[in-house]
Scaffold this active site. Structure first.
Site, PDB file in Angstrom:
ATOM      1  N   ARG A  49       0.849  -1.199   0.000  1.00 29.64           N
ATOM      2  CA  ARG A  49       0.000   0.000   0.000  1.00 29.64           C
ATOM      3  C   ARG A  49       0.885   1.249   0.000  1.00 29.64           C
ATOM      4  O   ARG A  49       0.589   2.223  -0.666  1.00 29.64           O
ATOM      5  CB  ARG A  49      -0.954   0.015   1.210  1.00 29.64           C
ATOM      6  CG  ARG A  49      -1.658   1.368   1.375  1.00 29.64           C
ATOM      7  CD  ARG A  49      -2.931   1.347   2.212  1.00 29.64           C
ATOM      8  NE  ARG A  49      -2.892   0.478   3.356  1.00 29.64           N
ATOM      9  CZ  ARG A  49      -2.192   0.701   4.490  1.00 29.64           C
ATOM     10  NH1 ARG A  49      -1.472   1.797   4.606  1.00 29.64           N
ATOM     11  NH2 ARG A  49      -2.221  -0.176   5.468  1.00 29.64           N
ATOM     12  N   TYR A 102     -15.495  17.465 -16.053  1.00 31.50           N
ATOM     13  CA  TYR A 102     -15.842  16.041 -16.107  1.00 31.50           C
ATOM     14  C   TYR A 102     -16.905  15.777 -15.033  1.00 31.50           C
ATOM     15  O   TYR A 102     -16.787  16.232 -13.897  1.00 31.50           O
ATOM     16  CB  TYR A 102     -14.578  15.217 -15.851  1.00 31.50           C
ATOM     17  CG  TYR A 102     -14.843  13.743 -15.716  1.00 31.50           C
ATOM     18  CD1 TYR A 102     -15.218  12.990 -16.815  1.00 31.50           C
ATOM     19  CD2 TYR A 102     -14.730  13.103 -14.492  1.00 31.50           C
ATOM     20  CE1 TYR A 102     -15.475  11.635 -16.687  1.00 31.50           C
ATOM     21  CE2 TYR A 102     -14.975  11.756 -14.355  1.00 31.50           C
ATOM     22  CZ  TYR A 102     -15.354  11.021 -15.462  1.00 31.50           C
ATOM     23  OH  TYR A 102     -15.603   9.693 -15.330  1.00 31.50           O
ATOM     24  N   ASP A 174      -6.440  18.904 -15.075  1.00 28.14           N
ATOM     25  CA  ASP A 174      -6.810  17.560 -15.504  1.00 28.14           C
ATOM     26  C   ASP A 174      -6.433  17.463 -16.979  1.00 28.14           C
ATOM     27  O   ASP A 174      -7.077  18.050 -17.841  1.00 28.14           O
ATOM     28  CB  ASP A 174      -8.311  17.352 -15.283  1.00 28.14           C
ATOM     29  CG  ASP A 174      -8.783  15.952 -15.695  1.00 28.14           C
ATOM     30  OD1 ASP A 174      -8.079  15.292 -16.484  1.00 28.14           O
ATOM     31  OD2 ASP A 174      -9.862  15.543 -15.238  1.00 28.14           O
ATOM     32  N   LYS A 199      -7.606   6.380 -19.771  1.00 27.43           N
ATOM     33  CA  LYS A 199      -7.903   6.892 -21.107  1.00 27.43           C
ATOM     34  C   LYS A 199      -6.669   6.769 -22.006  1.00 27.43           C
ATOM     35  O   LYS A 199      -6.223   5.666 -22.245  1.00 27.43           O
ATOM     36  CB  LYS A 199      -8.430   8.317 -20.992  1.00 27.43           C
ATOM     37  CG  LYS A 199      -9.451   8.522 -19.847  1.00 27.43           C
ATOM     38  CD  LYS A 199     -10.734   7.752 -20.043  1.00 27.43           C
ATOM     39  CE  LYS A 199     -11.651   7.750 -18.810  1.00 27.43           C
ATOM     40  NZ  LYS A 199     -11.982   9.043 -18.222  1.00 27.43           N
TER      41      LYS A 199
HETATM   42  C1  LIG Z   1     -12.450   9.491 -16.962  1.00 23.47           C
HETATM   43  C2  LIG Z   1     -12.056  10.834 -16.486  1.00 23.47           C
HETATM   44  C3  LIG Z   1     -11.794  11.077 -15.134  1.00 23.47           C
HETATM   45  C4  LIG Z   1     -11.987  10.012 -14.051  1.00 23.47           C
HETATM   46  O1  LIG Z   1     -11.081   8.976 -14.162  1.00 23.47           O
HETATM   47  P1  LIG Z   1     -11.420   7.433 -13.758  1.00 23.47           P
HETATM   48  O2  LIG Z   1     -10.161   6.735 -14.122  1.00 23.47           O
HETATM   49  O3  LIG Z   1     -12.622   7.021 -14.531  1.00 23.47           O
HETATM   50  O4  LIG Z   1     -11.685   7.436 -12.288  1.00 23.47           O
HETATM   51  C5  LIG Z   1     -11.377  12.345 -14.763  1.00 23.47           C
HETATM   52  N1  LIG Z   1     -11.258  13.338 -15.679  1.00 23.47           N
HETATM   53  C6  LIG Z   1     -11.508  13.142 -16.987  1.00 23.47           C
HETATM   54  C7  LIG Z   1     -11.355  14.277 -17.948  1.00 23.47           C
HETATM   55  C8  LIG Z   1     -11.921  11.896 -17.435  1.00 23.47           C
HETATM   56  O5  LIG Z   1     -12.205  11.711 -18.740  1.00 23.47           O
END
Ligand SMILES: *Cc1c(COP(=O)(O)O)cnc(C)c1O
Length: 381
Positions: A49, A102, A174, A199
């Site tokens: 962890r 998001y 982000d 992604k």
């Molecule tokens: C998918 C996404 C997230 C969240 O990420 P997860 O891996 O699904 O928890 C945050 N910001 C953006 C822009 C995203 O497309």
């Protein structure tokens, strides 16, 4: 300094010193032998962890790709968001978030942090005056996403960074939509970069993960403390899959961008399409800023149908290669209706998206096949 792809393939990924394995091993061990009470071995590992060698390799790689000193990998993008926000904010503090953030980010701010006494203001970050007007003496964080999901809005990261810094707030970007290949916010003045590595970074729709990268030693230390205290860590196999995916990020992104440009040209010329949202289009309001801060314009394309919600739903049902699914950034092309799918949780709020909107994650298949698929769905309207 090594180039982007050299880092993607080698940073944090020296051949294994004990076996010579060229590829970073998956270390499933939850615990590590100690040399006497309180004496850790050379690697410094104790319990997975707190730290794990496969995760360390991923963290070093992601830090190198964003040009930052510290990378911290999480079990998901939302796990990274949660740990970061609860590290930076206390009850009574205020944060600014994009008015088309998001949906999951909005949900954590609106449902989880609000109950914890943290206030927020949604703002169009493409409008720097609106950002200035939203700041309060208690503003500790400015959260930025660019390009945004699903409206592909563009914020000027350097401009937002200057305003945040002057107000004594931290800027978090982000960077999920752009990926580290297309945009590096730390170099534009951001304090922290966040990725949903689910992604583009992972890139194959086979693993969920998140990451933070920062140059701030003290903040990295506090984030690691909070992560270890609360336990939002990726498993070693997930870290390994992400590391495997990221090696090809540059070549995948080039192809995503090539294909997206072809798709945009098709959509822009089709009578069923009322408007195409893509920062690469000269008429996009954020085009100049995007051209300044991004290498190319990305693989995400949204468009609005002249025939409204009904037409949008029919296009989503009418493609074969573009699979109807949430998420994005994988090698395969996806189509979705944000209003009813990814952004259903923001319906009725200021973040609600138009119901004639369709979002594409343009994959790396042969462009001709993608165009034929979309043309077929649009012509059938
Ligand atoms: C998918 C996404 C997230 C969240 O990420 P997860 O891996 O699904 O928890 C945050 N910001 C953006 C822009 C995203 O497309």
């Amino acid at each position: 300094m090594p180039g982007f792809s050299t880092n993607a393939i080698h940073a944090g990924q020296e051949p294994d010193p004990t076996t010579g394995a060229v590829i970073t091993p998956i270390h499933p061990s939850s615990t590590f032998a100690q040399d006497g009470v309180g004496g850790l071995r050379a690697g410094g590992y104790e319990y997975s962890r707190s730290a794990n060698p496969t995760r360390t390799a991923l963290q070093e790689c992601l830090a190198a790709l964003e040009g930052g000193r510290h990378g911290v990998a999480f079990g998901s993008g939302m796990g990274a968001t949660d740990v970061l926000l609860r590290t930076l904010l206390r009850p009574g503090d205020h944060l600014v978030i994009p008015h088309d953030a998001y949906g999951g980010t909005f949900r954590i701010v609106d449902k989880v942090l609000a109950a914890w006494g943290v206030e927020h203001t949604p703002v169009d970050l493409a409008d720097l005056d609106a950002l200035r007007a939203a700041l309060r003496p208690t503003t500790r964080v400015v959260w930025c996403e660019t390009p945004t999901n699903p409206l592909l809005g563009v914020a000027d990261v350097a401009g937002v960074a200057g305003i945040a810094r002057a107000a004594g707030a931290r800027l978090v970007v982000d960077n999920t939509f752009a990926s580290p290949y297309l945009q590096n916010p730390l170099g534009l003045g951001a304090d922290v970069v966040l990725h949903s590595t689910t992604k583009y970074v992972g890139g194959h729709s086979d693993v969920v993960g998140g990451a933070l990268v920062t140059d701030d030693d003290e903040l990295a230390e506090r984030v690691r403390f909070h992560q270890n205290a609360t336990g939002s860590v990726p498993g070693p196999f997930d870290a390994w899959l992400t590391l495997r995916g990221v090696k090809t990020l540059a070549v995948r992104m080039e192809r995503h961008c090539d294909n997206a440009e072809r798709v945009v040209a098709l959509l822009a010329g089709h009578p069923a399409v009322a408007r195409v949202l893509y920062p690469g289009l000269p008429e996009h309001p954020g085009h100049e800023v995007a051209a300044k801060q991004m290498r190319r314009f990305g693989g995400m394309v949204s468009f609005r149908l002249a025939g409204g919600r009904e037409a949008a739903l029919r296009v989503c049902a009418g493609t074969r290669l573009f699979t109807l699914a949430e998420s994005l950034g994988g090698v395969e092309s996806l189509i979705e209706h944000p209003g009813a799918m990814t952004h259903a949780s923001v319906a009725g709020s200021v973040l609600e998206v138009p119901d004639d909107l369709v979002r594409l994650s343009v994959g790396i298949e042969d462009a001709e096949d993608l165009l034929e698929d979309l043309r077929g769905a649009l012509d059938a309207l």
